[in-house]
Write an enzyme that holds these catalytic residues in place. Structure first.
Site, PDB file in Angstrom:
ATOM      1  N   THR A   1       8.907 -43.806  -9.309  1.00 15.56           N
ATOM      2  CA  THR A   1       7.875 -42.902  -9.834  1.00 15.56           C
ATOM      3  C   THR A   1       6.854 -42.643  -8.734  1.00 15.56           C
ATOM      4  O   THR A   1       6.288 -43.580  -8.174  1.00 15.56           O
ATOM      5  CB  THR A   1       7.186 -43.544 -11.056  1.00 15.56           C
ATOM      6  OG1 THR A   1       8.194 -43.884 -12.004  1.00 15.56           O
ATOM      7  CG2 THR A   1       6.182 -42.596 -11.682  1.00 15.56           C
ATOM      8  N   PHE A  12      -1.196 -52.103 -24.309  1.00 16.95           N
ATOM      9  CA  PHE A  12       0.066 -51.914 -23.581  1.00 16.95           C
ATOM     10  C   PHE A  12       0.026 -52.671 -22.259  1.00 16.95           C
ATOM     11  O   PHE A  12      -1.039 -52.978 -21.735  1.00 16.95           O
ATOM     12  CB  PHE A  12       0.392 -50.435 -23.367  1.00 16.95           C
ATOM     13  CG  PHE A  12      -0.632 -49.645 -22.585  1.00 16.95           C
ATOM     14  CD1 PHE A  12      -0.773 -49.796 -21.210  1.00 16.95           C
ATOM     15  CD2 PHE A  12      -1.452 -48.714 -23.227  1.00 16.95           C
ATOM     16  CE1 PHE A  12      -1.696 -49.056 -20.490  1.00 16.95           C
ATOM     17  CE2 PHE A  12      -2.397 -47.974 -22.521  1.00 16.95           C
ATOM     18  CZ  PHE A  12      -2.519 -48.142 -21.150  1.00 16.95           C
ATOM     19  N   CYS A  49       4.369 -49.946 -15.420  1.00 21.31           N
ATOM     20  CA  CYS A  49       4.276 -48.498 -15.225  1.00 21.31           C
ATOM     21  C   CYS A  49       3.071 -47.788 -15.848  1.00 21.31           C
ATOM     22  O   CYS A  49       2.443 -46.980 -15.181  1.00 21.31           O
ATOM     23  CB  CYS A  49       5.546 -47.838 -15.740  1.00 21.31           C
ATOM     24  SG  CYS A  49       6.986 -48.325 -14.795  1.00 21.31           S
TER      25      CYS A  49
HETATM   26  P1  NAI Z   1      10.732 -53.764  -8.676  1.00 20.41           P
HETATM   27  O1  NAI Z   1       9.526 -54.304  -8.018  1.00 20.41           O
HETATM   28  O2  NAI Z   1      11.368 -54.534  -9.784  1.00 20.41           O
HETATM   29  O3  NAI Z   1      11.879 -53.517  -7.589  1.00 20.41           O
HETATM   30  C1  NAI Z   1      11.673 -52.873  -6.375  1.00 20.41           C
HETATM   31  C2  NAI Z   1      12.588 -53.512  -5.344  1.00 20.41           C
HETATM   32  O4  NAI Z   1      12.519 -52.726  -4.162  1.00 20.41           O
HETATM   33  C3  NAI Z   1      12.198 -54.939  -4.939  1.00 20.41           C
HETATM   34  O5  NAI Z   1      13.294 -55.806  -5.163  1.00 20.41           O
HETATM   35  C4  NAI Z   1      11.844 -54.819  -3.456  1.00 20.41           C
HETATM   36  O6  NAI Z   1      12.237 -55.972  -2.705  1.00 20.41           O
HETATM   37  C5  NAI Z   1      12.642 -53.607  -3.047  1.00 20.41           C
HETATM   38  N1  NAI Z   1      12.133 -52.935  -1.853  1.00 20.41           N
HETATM   39  C6  NAI Z   1      10.865 -52.516  -1.595  1.00 20.41           C
HETATM   40  N2  NAI Z   1      10.821 -51.911  -0.391  1.00 20.41           N
HETATM   41  C7  NAI Z   1      12.061 -51.936   0.120  1.00 20.41           C
HETATM   42  C8  NAI Z   1      12.637 -51.455   1.314  1.00 20.41           C
HETATM   43  N3  NAI Z   1      11.899 -50.802   2.207  1.00 20.41           N
HETATM   44  N4  NAI Z   1      13.953 -51.659   1.528  1.00 20.41           N
HETATM   45  C9  NAI Z   1      14.701 -52.317   0.615  1.00 20.41           C
HETATM   46  N5  NAI Z   1      14.216 -52.793  -0.560  1.00 20.41           N
HETATM   47  C10 NAI Z   1      12.912 -52.595  -0.800  1.00 20.41           C
HETATM   48  O7  NAI Z   1      10.347 -52.300  -9.175  1.00 20.41           O
HETATM   49  P2  NAI Z   1      10.923 -51.526 -10.452  1.00 20.41           P
HETATM   50  O8  NAI Z   1      10.273 -51.998 -11.689  1.00 20.41           O
HETATM   51  O9  NAI Z   1      12.401 -51.498 -10.355  1.00 20.41           O
HETATM   52  O10 NAI Z   1      10.352 -50.076 -10.183  1.00 20.41           O
HETATM   53  C11 NAI Z   1      10.874 -49.234  -9.169  1.00 20.41           C
HETATM   54  C12 NAI Z   1      10.312 -47.838  -9.372  1.00 20.41           C
HETATM   55  O11 NAI Z   1      10.785 -47.317 -10.615  1.00 20.41           O
HETATM   56  C13 NAI Z   1       8.789 -47.775  -9.437  1.00 20.41           C
HETATM   57  O12 NAI Z   1       8.369 -46.597  -8.819  1.00 20.41           O
HETATM   58  C14 NAI Z   1       8.509 -47.721 -10.923  1.00 20.41           C
HETATM   59  O13 NAI Z   1       7.314 -47.053 -11.202  1.00 20.41           O
HETATM   60  C15 NAI Z   1       9.683 -46.919 -11.438  1.00 20.41           C
HETATM   61  N6  NAI Z   1      10.039 -47.177 -12.830  1.00 20.41           N
HETATM   62  C16 NAI Z   1      10.023 -48.451 -13.319  1.00 20.41           C
HETATM   63  C17 NAI Z   1      10.383 -48.687 -14.631  1.00 20.41           C
HETATM   64  C18 NAI Z   1      10.351 -50.066 -15.193  1.00 20.41           C
HETATM   65  O14 NAI Z   1      10.470 -50.186 -16.404  1.00 20.41           O
HETATM   66  N7  NAI Z   1      10.198 -51.101 -14.403  1.00 20.41           N
HETATM   67  C19 NAI Z   1      10.812 -47.601 -15.526  1.00 20.41           C
HETATM   68  C20 NAI Z   1      10.852 -46.315 -14.888  1.00 20.41           C
HETATM   69  C21 NAI Z   1      10.458 -46.134 -13.593  1.00 20.41           C
END
Ligand code: NAI
Length: 484
Positions: free
Chosen positions: A130, A271, A275
């Site tokens: 996002t 909440f 996000c």
């Molecule tokens: P998260 O923090 O669980 O996972 C992100 C992962 O990306 C981590 O494992 C991190 O080590 C990795 N990472 C970061 N920089 C990196 C790089 N340069 N190279 C390789 N790996 C890297 O985050 P999450 O919850 O999966 O969210 C991801 C995106 O999706 C965010 O933008 C969030 O806003 C969006 N989102 C999240 C939802 C949720 O329910 N968690 C739902 C919908 C969207």
């Protein structure tokens, strides 16, 4: 049209489940999920996955090693892929311009730079994280500024709408899949390729295509609308407590209006999750940058109301416990931000617990999925306390809810785990200090049964006649702020 190899950078709550489902539904595609965290990758390759999501273990077991691979070799993943999802975290900035509001895009930018550095041939780069409006444009700039003659890119926006706790179901049966692309022949072709992946299991009419910027803004707007509904009903819950109306009855009546609908009208302690807060603040920041202060103030109020609700609930606990919780033991049921996940990011439990800890309460915390280490990290982090050593001594984590409730003055329910409905509250009451209190921040327990058992019961958006009766009969009950 064929996409043979997909790479997903970021093996988190989004990248992991999304790509597992893609691998499961598209046996003709090889899916490589890569992450810079070796630890996370190790967990994805183990029997205990790094995240808890109902149904996810089975999907991963079915595909892992066949067409689903988890690896920390990011460069290899990028090189081999036709299409690359960027699913890295985009947290709120903690320093610099936009601190506390703007999304920090450093991880997205790092991915774009890595892709530009190692990619060969033509790649479709899909922004799944996002991001603020026009972030895809920045990714395109970085990619095109670093392009070698034999390399080309198309950037798409494909925001993820899954909700934690129901991620697998949401991915299998999405309300819609949104794809934003550049209006050009190259853009259309890239959109068609991504659509082709989704059509393996999503009906075509559910796949919506828009411009890239509309797609990016739609994700922020969706989360803002959802959060706004929660804050709206929570604002009404405060009025209910002050007047004697029952917020559940009000929500049911309001939700019957087909223009409004019944979903997301459950009053609660507020909440949480990674996000809503972050995306709202990001929207506020964007509005401010666009010189739209009224718009910014409007959305800011949604998050202010959430904070108010958490604080109001914590204060009510203190008031009810005779205006002091110092050295009192409170059993806390639930620490995750919602049921069926072990995620605690922005969980209301963190804020309610830290308020109670500030007041000197001793907390016995039970959550079926959150690791004790995570609870410790959340409650002692510098963003919630300036005295972690003191706080550390005031709480303990439990794996048995009955042990947590033993000798406690009160039970505080902060997450809506289904199992809490089936506990033997009589058994708990018998082991608790009297009068025994229960504060249901999720409106999920059978309140009349609890009152009958002898609990002084409090919940959000409702006051109980029985409590009032006890007060009238001279039993020592505190003066509530709403007492007429
Ligand atoms: P998260 O923090 O669980 O996972 C992100 C992962 O990306 C981590 O494992 C991190 O080590 C990795 N990472 C970061 N920089 C990196 C790089 N340069 N190279 C390789 N790996 C890297 O985050 P999450 O919850 O999966 O969210 C991801 C995106 O999706 C965010 O933008 C969030 O806003 C969006 N989102 C999240 C939802 C949720 O329910 N968690 C739902 C919908 C969207």
């Amino acid at each position: 049209m064929v996409v043979k190899n997909v790479c997903c950078i970021g093996a988190g709550y989004v990248g992991g489940p999304t790509c597992s489902v893609i691998a499961w539904k598209c046996p003709d595609i090889n899916v490589h999920v890569v992450d810079k965290s070796e630890m996370r990758i190790k967990q994805w390759n183990s029997d205990k996955l790094p995240i808890y999501e109902p149904g996810l273990d089975d999907v991963v077991k079915e595909c892992r090693g066949k067409n689903l691979f988890f690896s920390s070799d990011i460069e290899k993943g990028i090189k081999e892929a036709d299409l690359i999802f960027i699913s890295v975290n985009t947290p709120t900035k903690t320093f610099g311009i936009g601190k506390g509001r703007a999304a920090d895009l450093k991880f997205v930018e790092a991915c774009a730079r890595k892709i530009a550095e190692v990619a060969e041939g033509h790649k479709i780069v899909v922004e799944k994280s996002t991001v603020p409006v026009r972030a895809a444009e920045s990714i395109s700039h970085i990619l095109s500024a670093n392009t070698r003659p034999d390399v080309s890119f198309q950037v798409l926006s494909n925001p993820e709408f899954l909700a934690e706790g129901t991620a697998v179901t949401n991915l299998l049966y999405p309300d819609r899949v949104l794809i934003g692309g550049e209006e050009s022949a190259g853009g259309d072709e890239a959109v068609a390729k991504l659509m082709w992946i989704y059509t393996h299991w999503v009906p075509k009419e559910k796949i919506v295509t828009t411009s890239t910027w509309s797609s990016e803004l739609s994700k922020l707007a969706s989360n803002a609308f959802l959060a706004q509904r929660v804050s709206s009903i929570n604002a009404i819950s405060a009025v209910c407590e002050a007047t004697g109306a029952d917020v559940s009855q009000v929500a049911a009546a309001v939700g019957l209006d087909s223009r409004i609908g019944p979903n997301f009208l459950q009053a609660s302690v507020g909440f949480g999750g990674s996000c809503f807060q972050k995306d709202l603040l990001n929207l506020v920041y964007i509005a401010e940058c666009l010189n739209l202060p009224e718009v910014a103030m409007y959305w800011q109020q949604v998050t202010d109301m959430n904070e108010y609700q958490r604080t109001r609930f914590a204060k009510r606990i203190v008031e009810c416990l005779f205006n002091t919780v110092t050295d009192k033991t409170l059993a806390v049921f639930g620490f995750a931000f919602k049921k069926n996940t072990g995620d605690t990011r922005e969980s209301p439990a963190i804020y309610v617990c830290s308020h109670l800890l500030e007041e000197g309460a001793r907390l016995n915390i039970y959550d079926p999925k959150v690791e004790p280490k995570q609870i410790e990290h959340d409650l002692t982090s510098s963003s919630v306390t300036d005295d972690p050593e003191r706080v550390q001594k005031l709480f303990s984590t439990y794996s048995d809810p009955y042990e947590a409730a033993k000798d406690a003055h009160a039970i505080v329910v902060l997450t809506d785990w289904d199992e809490f409905k089936n506990f033997d509250y009589k058994k708990m009451l018998d082991s608790m200090k009297r009068p025994a209190f229960i504060f249901d921040g999720r409106k999920m327990l059978d309140h009349s049964a609890l009152i009958k058992l002898g609990f002084h019961t409090e919940t959000v958006g409702k006051r109980f006649a029985r409590n009032a009766l006890l007060r009238a009969s001279g039993e020592h009950f505190p003066a509530f702020s709403w007492t007429p």
